[in-house]
Design an enzyme around this catalytic site. Structure first.
Site: not given
Ligand code: PLP
Length: 356
Positions: A102, A169, A193
């Site tokens: 991510w 994030d 989550k």
């Molecule tokens: C740490 C982290 N950042 C970003 C994301 C992406 O999130 P989204 O699916 O809401 O775009 C996730 C998805 O699991 C994640 O765990």
């Protein structure tokens, strides 16, 4: 029978949130209307939005400190580009810590906007640790990090001291542990989550860092527009925000973040002790960086896989398979997962050992 849900997200939410959400779908606030059919401009929903935004700041200890909480859409993935759009100056630069899939997805988007410096990366070790020795350029427009790496089971235990705005994030560990949240200038997290159903993204931003880029920012991507419209620039994710409010209230009633942190630590200790004790298993993340939300582990001998998979499925466990980039198993122990579910998994691991 209700499963022991270890899914990485969307994931388990408190049972009372499921029940109250279900009730609101049938009749919201005794209005004779479903939460799914009310106007987002109705007094009842405006009150939900206001309460949710205020409760976020209260739980994070950020009330009266110049922050705004927004419930946006597009997932955490849209924040990967909204952050540089709103914070990276024309001809400016950004700095990123690369700790996983991510984080690298966020870096990819920032590169469309300008110079993007990766201050450190653990990619060569399949992201099994959090890099600690790095320097953040003093002239960067911001520094971006990922507090918890959902896929690789690592978590930042400390954050750098820096004078540049810090963006984080926190999708997979928001509201799970006490931190000095005022160290961060912008925090974002997909709801799915620790907060609620998929469909809304929480952004908590310190207003004073905005409006400095000289960029033209399209309205839907402009944090200032969303702040001016009190998170109702367009139709918000009404149901997801309502369920998120229910989860935030559940957390407050439990005693807030410091109370859930103790429970989360107890759950993680229980599982990691078994991973370390049981000769059939090994953890994938270095110990000091292990996440208390997502525990990643492998079988030492893959020939036991069929038997182990059968045992945990028979025990009513769901969502334990690891992400394909790590393999093995991932136990996501988000706020709403009870410690009893962790005990069930630990018992299954012991049971496997006894049978071999
Ligand atoms: C740490 C982290 N950042 C970003 C994301 C992406 O999130 P989204 O699916 O809401 O775009 C996730 C998805 O699991 C994640 O765990």
């Amino acid at each position: 029978m209700k499963k022991h849900n270890y899914s990485a997200g969307p994931c388990i939410l408190p049972q009372e949130v499921f029940e109250k959400s279900a009730q609101a779908i049938l009749d919201f606030n005794n209005s004779g209307l479903s939460i799914l059919e009310i106007s987002h401009r109705s007094m009842d929903f405006v009150a939900v939005m206001e309460e949710a935004r205020a409760l976020v700041l209260e739980l994070l200890g950020l009330e009266g400190k110049g922050y705004q909480a927004l419930f946006l859409q597009g997932g955490a993935s849209l924040e990967f580009l909204m952050v540089p759009y709103n914070l990276m100056k024309n001809n400016g630069k950004a700095s990123y810590l690369d700790t996983g899939t991510w984080a690298s997805a966020a870096i990819k988007e920032a590169k469309f906007f300008g110079e993007t410096i990766v201050v450190a990366s653990s990619k060569s070790e399949n992201y099994s640790f959090i890099p600690k020795d790095y320097t953040i350029p003093v002239d960067a427009d911001y520094f971006h990090c990922t507090s918890n790496n959902t896929i690789f089971g690592t978590q930042m235990k400390s954050f750098p001291e820096t004078n540049v705005p810090m963006v984080c994030d926190m999708s997979s560990d928001i509201f799970s542990r006490t931190l000095d949240f005022s160290k961060f200038d912008l925090i974002y997290a997909g709801a799915q989550k620790n907060m609620g159903p998929a469909g809304t993204t929480l952004v908590v931003v310190k207003e004073e860092i905005l409006g400095k880029t000289n960029r033209h920012i399209p309205s839907m991507l402009d944090y200032q527009q969303h702040i001016a419209k009190e998170s109702m620039y367009n139709t918000p994710a009404v149901f997801a925000i309502y369920s998120s409010l229910l989860t935030l209230k559940w957390l407050k009633n439990l005693g807030g973040i410091s109370a859930i942190e103790k429970i989360n630590e107890a759950k993680a200790n229980l599982l990691y002790e078994e991973i370390d004790r049981n000769p059939l298993f090994k953890g994938t993340a270095v110990k000091e960086d292990r996440s208390i939300m997502n525990a990643t582990f492998l079988l030492n001998d893959e020939t036991h896989k069929e038997q182990f998979d059968l045992l945990w499925k028979e025990a009513g466990i769901s969502g334990l398979n690891g992400h394909r980039s790590v393999g093995g198993y991932r136990a996501s122990m988000y706020n709403a997962l009870p410690i009893e579910s962790v005990q069930v998994l630990v018992d299954v691991m012991k049971n496997l050992e006894n049978r071999i």
